[in-house]
Scaffold this active site. Structure first.
Site, PDB file in Angstrom:
ATOM      1  N   MET A 185      -3.125  -2.664  -0.286  1.00 44.36           N
ATOM      2  CA  MET A 185      -2.463  -1.497   0.278  1.00 44.36           C
ATOM      3  C   MET A 185      -0.953  -1.595   0.125  1.00 44.36           C
ATOM      4  O   MET A 185      -0.382  -2.674   0.319  1.00 44.36           O
ATOM      5  CB  MET A 185      -2.822  -1.460   1.772  1.00 44.36           C
ATOM      6  N   CYS A 186      -0.317  -0.470  -0.208  1.00 43.16           N
ATOM      7  CA  CYS A 186       1.141  -0.365  -0.132  1.00 43.16           C
ATOM      8  C   CYS A 186       1.442   1.011   0.478  1.00 43.16           C
ATOM      9  O   CYS A 186       0.625   1.539   1.226  1.00 43.16           O
ATOM     10  CB  CYS A 186       1.815  -0.575  -1.491  1.00 43.16           C
ATOM     11  N   ARG A 187       2.577   1.590   0.184  1.00 45.21           N
ATOM     12  CA  ARG A 187       2.920   2.880   0.801  1.00 45.21           C
ATOM     13  C   ARG A 187       2.117   4.025   0.174  1.00 45.21           C
ATOM     14  O   ARG A 187       1.528   4.828   0.876  1.00 45.21           O
ATOM     15  CB  ARG A 187       4.417   3.150   0.688  1.00 45.21           C
TER      16      ARG A 187
ATOM     17  N   MET B  94      -0.701   3.617   2.535  1.00 42.77           N
ATOM     18  CA  MET B  94      -0.540   3.857   3.973  1.00 42.77           C
ATOM     19  C   MET B  94      -0.357   5.334   4.298  1.00 42.77           C
ATOM     20  O   MET B  94      -0.734   5.778   5.381  1.00 42.77           O
ATOM     21  CB  MET B  94       0.630   3.043   4.528  1.00 42.77           C
TER      22      MET B  94
END
Length: 114
Positions: free
Chosen positions: A65-67, A93
């Protein structure tokens, strides 16, 4: 050269007990993250790779997961090349928050995606 498609899932389908590997930087993590996620910033990823291999030693899948999904796609590709069962969380996210999935902060303040 032919590349296999990057394995990915949408935020809504990540299991509640999944191993989430959050590759965002410290300020992004502090603003809001998934409770129980493993925080290994992309900038530290190679140096801290052992933490990830330990977390998946029992054969667990890593949900990266990242932004928004760009950095996590790169890390997912790296993990898959190392033989680790990893999938990119599409939309990161922002999608997690958009799916009303829970987020926390270390200090108990309202969580948000930075």
């Amino acid at each position: 050269m032919n590349f296999a498609p990057l394995p990915s899932v949408d935020a809504a389908s990540v299991p509640a007990d999944a191993l989430v590997v959050d590759v965002r930087e410290a300020d992004e993590w502090a603003a809001g993250h998934i409770d129980g996620a493993l925080h290994v910033p992309m900038s530290d990823f190679v140096a801290r790779f052992g933490e990830v291999t330990e977390a998946v030693a029992d054969g667990r899948r890593a949900y990266v997961m990242c932004r928004v999904g760009g950095r996590s796609a790169q890390v997912t590709q790296y993990l898959v090349q190392q033989g680790i069962d990893a999938v990119n969380v599409d939309g990161g996210m922002l999608a997690w928050d958009g799916a009303s999935r829970p987020m926390v902060t270390e200090d108990g303040s309202a969580a948000f995606v930075l």
